[in-house]
Enzyme design. Structure first.
Site, mmCIF file in Angstrom:
data_model
loop_
_atom_site.group_PDB
_atom_site.id
_atom_site.type_symbol
_atom_site.label_atom_id
_atom_site.label_comp_id
_atom_site.label_asym_id
_atom_site.label_seq_id
_atom_site.Cartn_x
_atom_site.Cartn_y
_atom_site.Cartn_z
ATOM 1 N N GLY A 83 -1.589 -2.394 -11.185
ATOM 2 C CA GLY A 83 -1.289 -1.236 -10.353
ATOM 3 C C GLY A 83 -0.065 -0.519 -10.862
ATOM 4 O O GLY A 83 0.804 -1.115 -11.494
ATOM 5 N N GLY A 85 2.729 2.851 -9.760
ATOM 6 C CA GLY A 85 3.165 3.924 -8.872
ATOM 7 C C GLY A 85 4.280 4.715 -9.515
ATOM 8 O O GLY A 85 4.716 4.429 -10.637
ATOM 9 N N PHE A 87 7.346 4.850 -8.598
ATOM 10 C CA PHE A 87 8.616 4.135 -8.605
ATOM 11 C C PHE A 87 8.465 2.647 -8.919
ATOM 12 O O PHE A 87 9.440 1.911 -8.873
ATOM 13 C CB PHE A 87 9.316 4.300 -7.253
ATOM 14 C CG PHE A 87 9.706 5.717 -6.957
ATOM 15 C CD1 PHE A 87 10.775 6.303 -7.595
ATOM 16 C CD2 PHE A 87 8.981 6.462 -6.051
ATOM 17 C CE1 PHE A 87 11.143 7.605 -7.331
ATOM 18 C CE2 PHE A 87 9.333 7.768 -5.781
ATOM 19 C CZ PHE A 87 10.406 8.346 -6.417
ATOM 20 N N LYS A 105 5.789 -7.186 -8.489
ATOM 21 C CA LYS A 105 6.079 -5.761 -8.318
ATOM 22 C C LYS A 105 7.417 -5.467 -8.987
ATOM 23 O O LYS A 105 8.436 -6.074 -8.659
ATOM 24 C CB LYS A 105 6.136 -5.418 -6.828
ATOM 25 C CG LYS A 105 6.284 -3.940 -6.509
ATOM 26 C CD LYS A 105 6.230 -3.720 -5.002
ATOM 27 C CE LYS A 105 6.290 -2.261 -4.631
ATOM 28 N NZ LYS A 105 6.225 -2.053 -3.164
ATOM 29 N N ASP A 196 3.594 3.513 6.793
ATOM 30 C CA ASP A 196 2.665 3.958 5.754
ATOM 31 C C ASP A 196 1.353 3.186 5.833
ATOM 32 O O ASP A 196 0.790 2.777 4.819
ATOM 33 C CB ASP A 196 3.289 3.824 4.368
ATOM 34 C CG ASP A 196 2.598 4.692 3.319
ATOM 35 O OD1 ASP A 196 1.951 5.689 3.701
ATOM 36 O OD2 ASP A 196 2.708 4.381 2.125
#
Length: 328
Positions: A83, A85, A87, A105, A196
């Site tokens: 994955g 993103g 940031f 992450k 979110d």
């Protein structure tokens, strides 16, 4: 499934990526100009907005970061990216002794404020619920923070829903109950507002697709009694009206829960448009509609109308949801 904008807003303190410039940013100014004319919308919106692209969590084939087996204390991080993103990005890793597969992450303070990184880690450390991504460890090396969590192999709910078009009502009820229990834990025990909630932040625990896990707590914040949040955060399609008005509390998560339920039942978002400006205007103004193309029970429609109530003070509470006839 209709156009689902894969982007979310963060407070302005989340710095822009150097050199980033695209049509989304110019569209953001248009949002400010048009929505500021609405009688419900607060002024001076633009200083609070920052567009952040959010990724799906599907495995990205044949792509690596060039980092192989990075030593993260009790864990190794491999070179398989799962994955990415604006940031952060997500890698597969494993425990050195048990070989347990984990997700890593990577949080870069050059792209994300240090305070936001610390808050996400602090939030996850305080959570212990089977419906929430499990924190395992974190380590900072050369200024880069590596957040290590359980890895869930079932894939993203959003991706599965797009493939299925929509879910049968009984399956939606099963998933909804899980999400309700998770949100009840967050609000009533952990005292955390997620801010979110969306299909893209839900993953299946494994290939059976029986259990849903809530992930990505980058925008989560503590619930403080009688305190309201300010500024625009979240993903446009899932934003509660009061967020667009600039003053809101934990009830915004209940609205987002309604958007998720609606999308699962109908295969479309309750409020859609080809541009963010119109989406946000529709959230503020447009009445809720139930498409005739898919039969949905009266009880489900009644619950949806109460979840997607535009007035946060009149919106159904978690306790009332648990006692709703559709679930009993």
């Amino acid at each position: 499934m209709g156009n689902i904008f894969r982007k979310c807003f963060r407070p302005r303190k989340a710095r822009k990526r150097p050199g980033s410039s695209n049509n989304q940013d110019s569209g953001n100014n248009q949002v400010t100009t048009q929505l500021a004319t609405d009688t419900l919308f607060i002024s001076e919106l633009e200083p609070e907005l920052e567009i952040v692209k959010r990724p799906t969590l599907a495995v990205i084939s044949d792509k690596t970061t060039g980092i192989s087996n990075l030593d993260l204390g009790d864990y190794w991080m491999g070179d398989q990216e799962i994955g990415e993103g604006r940031f952060n990005y997500l890698m597969l890793g494993y425990h050195k002794h048990t070989s347990q597969t984990v997700a890593v992450k990577i949080l870069d303070p050059r792209k994300l404020p240090k305070g936001d990184i610390e808050q996400e880690i602090k939030t996850l450390q305080g959570l212990d619920n089977p419906g929430i991504i499990k924190y395992l460890s974190s380590i900072t090396l050369k200024g880069i923070t590596y957040l290590i969590t359980n890895y869930y192999s079932g894939g993203e709910v959003f991706t599965d829903l797009v493939q299925q078009d929509h879910y049968p009502e009984m399956l939606v009820k099963l998933y909804f109950i899980q999400l309700l229990l998770t949100l009840s834990y967050l609000h009533e025990q952990a005292k955390i507002c997620h801010r979110d909630l969306k299909l893209e932040n839900l993953v299946f625990s494994d290939e059976t697709r029986a259990k849903i896990i809530l992930v990505d707590f980058g925008l989560a914040t503590p619930i403080v009694p009688r305190k309201y949040y300010r500024g625009i955060v979240g993903t446009p399609d899932y934003m509660a009206p009061e967020i667009l008005q600039g003053k809101y509390n934990y009830r915004c998560d209940i609205w987002s829960l309604g958007v998720i339920m609606y999308s699962m039942l109908y295969g479309d978002l309750p409020i859609e448009s080809d541009n963010i400006t119109q989406i946000q205007l529709n959230i503020l103004r447009s009445p809720l509609k139930f498409p005739a193309k898919i039969p949905v029970s009266v009880g489900a429609k009644d619950l949806l109308s109460k979840l997607l109530c535009k007035s946060p003070n009149k919106r159904i509470s978690l306790k009332e949801i648990r006692n709703h006839t559709w679930l009993n």
